[in-house]
Design a protein around this motif. Structure first.
Motif: not given
Lengths: 579, 177
Positions: A466, A469, A514
C-alpha cells in the motif's frame, strides 16, 4: 604513427559531431550516447523542455510514466539490479525532486548505479523561494555518490558523462544532476565524449599482489575457513571466480541478502544466509571459524549483530573495492583492496585444492537442527493457517529457481530471502540496507523491463504494497508482466513480531484494516485471485505464473506468525534463537 | 579523553564542496571546532583545515576515509598537534580611551601583539599564535572592556615533507587504472 592517425580521425569525428542544439536536446542525446533506452519519470514545469525532447526521441528512448516520483527511483533501481545497467529517472523541481530522496538513499546504501535528473527553476530565480524551488543538491548530498547543478547549457555533455561514469564505476551509487530551466532552453555546440577517469577518484584500486599472496597463505593454511559473500560479487560480475574459489579450496560460503543469488542455492558449499534472520549454521559458525573471508560485503549490523561478540577468534580477510569499508565495523587481519573479480582472479592460481569435510559437516549438523525446529514447520505445515514459507516453497517448485524474486521489507522479505531458490545471479532484488517499504512493486516493474525474458515475481506484504500501490497504474498503462504475490497477514508483521517479543504484545499501530485487493487489481485491469486454503495454493501459484500478463495473487497467511531463527537486537551471532 | 586532531582536506574548488565535506562530520555527530578554507600550493586545489576533538583515532580514520571517498576529494590527512605547525589569528577591538589610560604598551609587549588601527573611539589589536596565547591576550584585555573579538580557524602546515603534487600524481595514476 598509428596513434597519430587515430588522433587525427578522432579530431575529425569530433568536428563532425559538433551540432548546435538546445540544452534539453543535449540532455536526451547524452542519455542516448550512454546507451540509455529506458527511463522512469514524472513531468512537471521545470523539466518540460527535456520532456519535449523525449517526445521527439521516443523511438530511441522510452519513458515510463510512474505514478509517484519515488516509484521512478525504485523502478530505476530494479532495472539496474536486474540488468547491470545504470538506472535513470527524471523528475521536476521541488516536490518532484524531494519525492526521489528515499530511492536515492536506498540506491546509496545498496550501491545501485543510478542517475537522477531533476529540473530546477531558472538560474535567475535560484534562492528566491520561487514556485517549486527546492535546493535539491543540498537535500541529497548525504545520500548521493556525486551531484551537480547545471546552470549553463554548455556544461551538459561533460557533466552527464561524469555522472554516468561515477554512477557505474567503482562501488556504484546514485548521482543527482539538477538542471535549471534556462540551461534546458539555451543552446550549445554539442559534442559528447565519455568519461573514463577523474583525477581525484580511484574507481578500482590496483590489486596489491603482496596482500593477495598473504591472503592465499592464510586461506591455504586455514583449518576452518569460511567465506561470506555480498553484492560486491554481483557488481563485479565475479560469480564464476567465487564459485571456483569455493570449490577449489572446499570452503563453506554464506551470503548476505544483497549477495543472494550470486551462487546457486543448491550448490553443496552454499551454506545459507547470514544475519538476524539468516540460517542457524552460518551465524553460529561465524564464531567457530579460524579464517573469515569476506568478499564484497560490508559487515552490516544486521549481519554481525553485536560486534563485541563477532568472530573474535577469526583472522579476517576482507576483499573490498571501497577503502572506507576496511576496518569500519570488523577489524581485518588483511585487506585486499580492489575489484573483487580482479582480486579473485589473482588469488585463484595461488589457492591449493582442499576440502574441509568435517568443518562443512558442522554446518550441516546445524541445518538439521534448524530444519526440525524451524524450516519443516514453516515450509511444510500439515494444518493450521497458511504460512509464508510454504508459499515460497510452492513457488520454488513451480519456477525451479529461475525467476527473479523482488521483495519489499519485513517478514515476507526475510522468508522469501531464506527460502527462495535461485539458479542465476541478479535474481534477488530487495531493499537490503535502507529497508524501504514500498520498494517492491516499482522495483519489480523496473526489473521486468531490465530483464524482459525472465519471470519476475514481486513478493510483497500487505503493508508495503500500500506504500506504492499507485504504481499499478504503470502496469495498466505499459502492460508490463509482473507477478504480484501479496502475503497478507493484515499486520505490519515484522514490527508486530518485535512488539510480541520485546514489547509485551502491545501491538501499537501494527494491525491493518486493508482494502479489498481484488477490487483494486480489477480497477487496474489486472487478473487476480485470493487464496485462503492450503488446497488452493499450488494451483493458484501455477495460474499466476502461467497467466499471460500481470497477475495479483493474494495469499492470506497467519496473522501472528514469526520469522525464526532470530539474532535478537544487541545479541551476538552465536546467540541466535531457533524459537 | 579527547584528543585534538587537525584534518587537512584537499578538494576541487567548486560550489557545494563545503556542504559535502561537512556532511561527513554531521552524520557522525562530530563537532567542528574550527574550519578554515583557502587555496593550496597546487592550482585549482582547495584546502580545508578542520579541527575536531575526538576520543578514538580509529574513528578519526573512518571519518578521513569517508571524506576521501567523496569523488572530488583528492586527499585527506589527519594529525595530532606534534605533527603540525599551526597558528590562529585573533583581532580585539577595545575602547581607545581605556587603553590610553591603562598599561597598553606593557600588554602588547608581553603578548607580542600588534596594533592594526587606532581610531578616536576604538583600537584594534592583532595577535597570532596558538589558542592559549590568543586567549591569554583576551583575558589581559578584558578589564579594558572588549568591544569585539574574533578568532580565525586554525591554519596548519604538516611536518612530513612530501609535496601534495606527489600525492596527486600517485592518485592520478591510480585513477587511470
Amino acid at each position: 604513427m598509428d596513434t597519430l592517425i587515430e588522433a587525427a580521425q578522432q579530431t575529425q569525428q569530433t568536428v563532425q559531431k559538433k551540432t548546435r542544439m538546445s540544452g534539453a536536446e543535449a540532455m536526451v542525446r547524452c542519455l542516448i550516447e550512454e546507451g540509455v533506452d529506458l527511463m522512469f519519470g514524472y513531468p512537471g514545469g521545470a523539466i518540460m523542455p527535456v520532456y519535449d525532447e523525449l517526445y521527439k526521441f521516443q523511438n530511441q528512448l522510452e519513458h515510463i510514466l510512474v505514478r509517484h516520483e519515488e516509484g521512478a527511483t525504485h523502478a530505476a533501481q530494479g532495472y539496474a539490479r536486474a540488468s547491470g545497467k545504470v538506472g535513470v529517472c527524471i523528475a521536476t523541481s521541488g516536490p518532484g525532486a524531494t519525492n526521489l530522496v528515499t530511492g536515492i538513499a536506498d540506491a546509496m546504501i545498496d550501491s545501485t548505479p543510478m542517475v537522477c535528473i531533476t529540473g530546477q527553476v531558472p538560474k535567475h530565480l535560484l534562492g528566491t523561494d520561487a514556485f517549486q524551488e527546492v535546493d535539491v543538491i543540498s537535500v541529497t548530498i548525504p545520500v548521493t555518490k556525486w551531484s551537480y547543478q547545471i546552470t549553463e547549457a554548455s556544461e551538459i555533455p561533460s557533466v552527464m558523462a561524469k555522472a554516468f561514469y561515477v554512477a557505474r564505476s567503482g562501488r556504484p551509487g546514485p548521482v543527482v544532476i539538477d538542471i535549471t530551466k534556462n540551461a534546458q532552453f539555451e543552446e550549445l555546440d554539442f559534442e559528447y565524449e565519455k568519461c573514463h577517469k577523474i583525477s581525484s577518484y580511484v574507481a578500482r584500486p590496483a590489486i596489491e599482489m603482496e596482500q593477495v599472496e598473504a591472503a592465499a597463505d592464510l586461506i591455504n593454511s586455514a583449518k576452518r575457513p569460511y567465506i561470506l559473500f555480498g553484492q560486491g560479487v554481483i557488481l563485479a560480475e565475479a560469480e564464476a571466480e567465487l564459485k571456483e574459489l569455493v570449490e577449489k579450496a572446499g570452503i563453506p560460503a554464506a551470503w548476505t541478502i544483497m549477495g543472494l543469488s550470486a551462487m546457486p542455492t543448491n550448490h553443496p558449499l552454499n551454506v545459507g544466509m547470514l544475519g538476524m534472520h539468516g540460517n542457524y549454521g552460518p551465524n553460529v559458525m561465524t564464531n567457530e571459524c579460524d579464517v573469515l573471508i569476506a568478499i564484497g560485503m560490508r559487515f552490516d549490523d544486521r549481519v554481525t549483530g553485536n560486534l563485541a561478540k563477532y568472530a573474535k577468534q577469526a583472522k579476517v580477510i576482507h576483499f573490498e573495492i571501497d577503502p572506507s569499508e576496511i576496518d569500519k565495523n570488523v577489524p581485518t587481519e588483511l585487506a585486499v583492496l580492489g575489484d573483487c573479480k580482479e582480486a579473485l582472479q589473482a588469488i585463484l592460481p595461488l589457492i591449493k585444492e582442499n576440502s574441509h569435510v568435517e568443518w562443512l559437516n558442522r554446518f550441516r549438523e546445524c541445518d538439521k537442527e534448524e530444519y526440525e525446529k524451524v524450516i519443516k514447520g514453516e515450509t511444510n505445515p500439515r494444518d493450521g493457517e497458511l504460512r509464508m514459507g510454504e508459499v515460497i516453497r510452492e513457488l520454488n517448485d513451480l519456477t525451479d529457481g529461475d525467476a527473479i524474486v523482488v521483495t519489499d521489507v519485513g517478514q515476507h522479505q526475510m522468508i522469501a530471502c531464506r527460502y527462495a531458490h535461485f539458479n542465476k545471479t541478479r535474481s534477488n532484488i530487495t531493499s537490503g540496507g535502507l529497508g524501504t517499504m514500498g520498494f517492491c512493486l516499482p522495483a519489480a516493474i523496473g526489473a521486468k523491463m531490465g530483464a524482459p525474458d525472465r519471470t519476475v515475481v514481486a513478493v510483497i506484504g500487505d503493508g508495503g504494497f500500500q506504500m506504492t500501490i499507485e504504481e499499478l497504474g504503470v502496469i495498466l498503462q505499459s502492460g508490463v508482466n509482473v507477478k504480484i504475490l501479496i502475503l497478507n497477514n493484515s499486520f505490519l508483521g515484522m514490527v508486530r513480531q518485535w512488539q510480541q517479543l520485546f514489547f509485551d504484545k502491545r501491538y501499537a499501530s501494527t494491525e491493518m484494516v486493508n482494502p479489498d485487493f481484488q477490487l483494486i487489481a480489477q480497477a487496474y485491469s489486472i487478473a487476480c485471485k485470493r487464496v485462503e486454503e492450503r488446497s488452493d495454493l499450488a494451483a493458484s501459484l501455477k495460474e499466476m505464473l502461467e497467466h499471460d500478463g500481470s497477475f495479483l495473487l493474494e495469499v492470506v497467511v497467519g496473522k501472528e506468525n514469526n520469522v525464526f531463527p532470530m539474532v535478537p537486537s544487541g545479541a551476538g551471532v552465536a546467540e541466535i534463537r531457533l524459537e | 579523553m579527547k584528543t585534538t586532531y587537525t584534518i587537512s582536506i584537499f578538494t576541487d574548488d567548486r560550489v557545494g564542496m563545503l556542504h559535502r565535506v561537512t556532511s561527513c562530520f554531521t552524520r557522525r555527530k562530530v563537532n567542528i571546532e574550527s574550519l578554515t578554507t583557502s587555496v593550496s600550493e597546487v592550482e585549482g586545489i582547495h584546502r580545508y583545515t578542520i579541527l575536531v576533538e575526538m576520543e578514538l583515532e580509529s574513528e578519526v580514520k573512518k571519518l578521513a576515509n569517508a571524506l576521501e571517498k567523496q569523488v572530488e576529494v583528492h586527499k585527506v590527512f589527519y594529525h595530532t598537534e606534534d605533527d603540525i605547525v599551526y597558528q590562529e589569528i585573533a583581532l580585539y577591538k577595545v575602547p581607545t580611551e581605556a587603553i590610553v589610560q591603562g598599561d597598553a604598551e606593557h600588554i602588547m609587549r608581553a603578548h607580542h601583539a600588534r596594533i592594526l588601527t587606532v581610531e578616536p573611539t576604538f583600537t584594534v589589536f592583532e595577535k597570532t599564535g596558538h589558542r592559549a596565547e590568543t586567549q591569554a591576550l583576551f583575558e589581559a584585555l578584558e578589564p579594558y572592556g572588549i568591544l569585539e573579538f574574533v578568532r580565525s580557524g586554525r591554519v596548519a602546515i604538516m611536518k612530513p615533507t612530501r609535496r601534495l603534487s606527489e600525492y596527486m600524481e600517485e592518485l592520478a595514476l591510480a585513477a587511470a587504472n
